[in-house]
Design a protein around this motif. Structure first.
Motif, PDB file in Angstrom:
ATOM      1  N   HIS A 154       0.829  -1.201   0.000  1.00 52.24           N
ATOM      2  CA  HIS A 154       0.000   0.000   0.000  1.00 52.24           C
ATOM      3  C   HIS A 154       0.866   1.255   0.000  1.00 52.24           C
ATOM      4  CE1 HIS A 154      -3.774  -2.166   0.496  1.00 52.24           C
ATOM      5  NE2 HIS A 154      -3.069  -3.012   1.235  1.00 52.24           N
ATOM      6  N   HIS A 155       0.330   2.322  -0.541  1.00 59.38           N
ATOM      7  CA  HIS A 155       1.083   3.569  -0.675  1.00 59.38           C
ATOM      8  C   HIS A 155       1.510   4.150   0.669  1.00 59.38           C
ATOM      9  CE1 HIS A 155      -2.966   5.105   0.044  1.00 59.38           C
ATOM     10  NE2 HIS A 155      -2.379   6.218   0.462  1.00 59.38           N
ATOM     11  N   ASP A 156       0.829   3.770   1.741  1.00 60.50           N
ATOM     12  CA  ASP A 156       1.180   4.300   3.062  1.00 60.50           C
ATOM     13  C   ASP A 156       2.105   3.365   3.845  1.00 60.50           C
ATOM     14  OD1 ASP A 156      -0.749   2.362   3.431  1.00 60.50           O
ATOM     15  OD2 ASP A 156      -1.904   3.503   4.898  1.00 60.50           O
ATOM     16  N   ALA A 157       2.651   2.344   3.177  1.00 61.54           N
ATOM     17  CA  ALA A 157       3.623   1.453   3.816  1.00 61.54           C
ATOM     18  C   ALA A 157       4.917   2.232   4.069  1.00 61.54           C
ATOM     19  CB  ALA A 157       3.889   0.244   2.920  1.00 61.54           C
ATOM     20  N   GLU A 158       5.805   1.625   4.841  1.00 61.70           N
ATOM     21  CA  GLU A 158       7.095   2.255   5.097  1.00 61.70           C
ATOM     22  C   GLU A 158       7.761   2.608   3.774  1.00 61.70           C
ATOM     23  OE1 GLU A 158       8.517   2.999   8.067  1.00 61.70           O
ATOM     24  OE2 GLU A 158       6.664   2.331   9.022  1.00 61.70           O
ATOM     25  N   PRO A 159       8.355   3.794   3.665  1.00 61.82           N
ATOM     26  CA  PRO A 159       8.988   4.204   2.404  1.00 61.82           C
ATOM     27  C   PRO A 159      10.043   3.208   1.899  1.00 61.82           C
ATOM     28  CG  PRO A 159       8.883   6.056   3.930  1.00 61.82           C
ATOM     29  CD  PRO A 159       8.426   4.845   4.683  1.00 61.82           C
TER      30      PRO A 159
ATOM     31  N   VAL B  13       8.116   0.440   0.094  1.00 54.06           N
ATOM     32  CA  VAL B  13       7.594   0.927  -1.187  1.00 54.06           C
ATOM     33  C   VAL B  13       8.725   0.994  -2.213  1.00 54.06           C
ATOM     34  CG1 VAL B  13       6.514   2.898  -2.349  1.00 54.06           C
ATOM     35  CG2 VAL B  13       5.700   2.195  -0.090  1.00 54.06           C
TER      36      VAL B  13
ATOM     37  N   ASP C 191       3.958  -2.226  -7.117  1.00 56.39           N
ATOM     38  CA  ASP C 191       3.490  -2.309  -5.727  1.00 56.39           C
ATOM     39  C   ASP C 191       3.320  -3.759  -5.282  1.00 56.39           C
ATOM     40  OD1 ASP C 191       1.300  -2.951  -7.260  1.00 56.39           O
ATOM     41  OD2 ASP C 191      -0.084  -1.609  -6.220  1.00 56.39           O
TER      42      ASP C 191
END
Length: 78
Positions: free
Chosen positions: A29-34, A37, A53
């Motif tokens: 998901h886009h809000d996972a740890e950078p 990602v 992703d």
């Protein structure tokens, strides 16, 4: 050559893929740890996964997954 922190993150992410079926994958998901990602994007860029992703492992991804499992087992404390 040593393992970089990026390589370790990629290997860790690779080992999170399900190994029971070729028809299972993961979604980052886009809000996972950078770091996660970025690792997913690098795996995609290298042709290891089908989507930036996550998605599914490619043939190369399946081969590398098996090698990563061997490394994990060999390096685990007894």
């Amino acid at each position: 050559m040593t393992f970089t922190s990026d390589m370790v993150t990629e290997l860790t992410l690779l080992l999170k893929f399900p190994n029971k079926s070729l028809m299972q994958g993961i979604k980052i998901h886009h809000d996972a740890e950078p770091e996660i990602v970025s690792a997913a994007q690098r795996l995609f860029d290298k042709g290891i996964v089908t989507q930036p992703d996550g998605g599914y492992l490619t043939d190369l991804g399946h081969d590398l997954f098996e090698h990563a499992q061997v490394l994990q087992l060999a390096m685990s404390p007894t």
